[in-house]
Design a protein around this motif. Structure first.
Motif, PDB file in Angstrom:
ATOM      1  N   LYS A  20       0.828  -1.207   0.000  1.00 43.60           N
ATOM      2  CA  LYS A  20       0.000   0.000   0.000  1.00 43.60           C
ATOM      3  C   LYS A  20       0.863   1.258   0.000  1.00 43.60           C
ATOM      4  O   LYS A  20       1.852   1.351   0.735  1.00 43.60           O
ATOM      5  N   TYR A  21       0.426   2.225  -0.830  1.00 44.30           N
ATOM      6  CA  TYR A  21       1.048   3.541  -0.885  1.00 44.30           C
ATOM      7  C   TYR A  21      -0.009   4.588  -0.576  1.00 44.30           C
ATOM      8  O   TYR A  21      -1.200   4.365  -0.823  1.00 44.30           O
ATOM      9  N   THR A  27       4.810   6.936  -1.881  1.00 40.08           N
ATOM     10  CA  THR A  27       5.221   6.973  -0.488  1.00 40.08           C
ATOM     11  C   THR A  27       4.528   5.813   0.232  1.00 40.08           C
ATOM     12  O   THR A  27       3.294   5.733   0.251  1.00 40.08           O
ATOM     13  N   VAL A  28       5.325   4.915   0.803  1.00 41.46           N
ATOM     14  CA  VAL A  28       4.783   3.699   1.419  1.00 41.46           C
ATOM     15  C   VAL A  28       3.886   4.040   2.597  1.00 41.46           C
ATOM     16  O   VAL A  28       4.267   4.771   3.501  1.00 41.46           O
ATOM     17  N   MET A  29       2.689   3.468   2.559  1.00 37.51           N
ATOM     18  CA  MET A  29       1.733   3.602   3.662  1.00 37.51           C
ATOM     19  C   MET A  29       1.830   2.386   4.581  1.00 37.51           C
ATOM     20  O   MET A  29       1.806   2.511   5.797  1.00 37.51           O
ATOM     21  N   ASP A  30       1.925   1.201   3.980  1.00 35.07           N
ATOM     22  CA  ASP A  30       2.021  -0.046   4.745  1.00 35.07           C
ATOM     23  C   ASP A  30       2.856  -1.026   3.925  1.00 35.07           C
ATOM     24  O   ASP A  30       2.381  -1.567   2.938  1.00 35.07           O
ATOM     25  N   GLY A  31       4.083  -1.236   4.335  1.00 34.86           N
ATOM     26  CA  GLY A  31       5.001  -2.083   3.591  1.00 34.86           C
ATOM     27  C   GLY A  31       5.146  -3.487   4.140  1.00 34.86           C
ATOM     28  O   GLY A  31       6.045  -4.219   3.746  1.00 34.86           O
ATOM     29  N   ARG A  32       4.256  -3.877   5.046  1.00 35.62           N
ATOM     30  CA  ARG A  32       4.362  -5.203   5.646  1.00 35.62           C
ATOM     31  C   ARG A  32       4.145  -6.300   4.606  1.00 35.62           C
ATOM     32  O   ARG A  32       3.234  -6.229   3.791  1.00 35.62           O
TER      33      ARG A  32
END
Length: 66
Positions: A20-21, A27-32
């Motif tokens: 998710k960006y 810009t990374v929102m959630d890089g898990r």
């Protein structure tokens, strides 16, 4: 809102896509990755999601494991 890039549908509403960006950005929102954090989609780094999007033909069988 958020943006996922290079999504590929593989079953119903289930997709393979990038992490998710923030909406409309890179810009990374959630890089898990590798965790049970989605509603069934498969998250990948953006370069891997793009590779699948560009190279895997429609109708290819996808097998998932839990």
């Amino acid at each position: 809102g958020y943006t996922c890039y290079y999504y590929t549908q593989f079953y119903g509403d289930y997709l393979i896509h990038s992490i998710k960006y923030y909406q409309g950005t890179f810009t990374v929102m959630d890089g898990r990755l590798g965790q049970h954090v989605s509603q069934g989609c498969v998250r990948l780094p953006i370069d891997q999601a793009k590779w699948i999007y560009d190279n895997i033909p429609y109708g290819t069988t996808v097998v998932t494991y839990r």
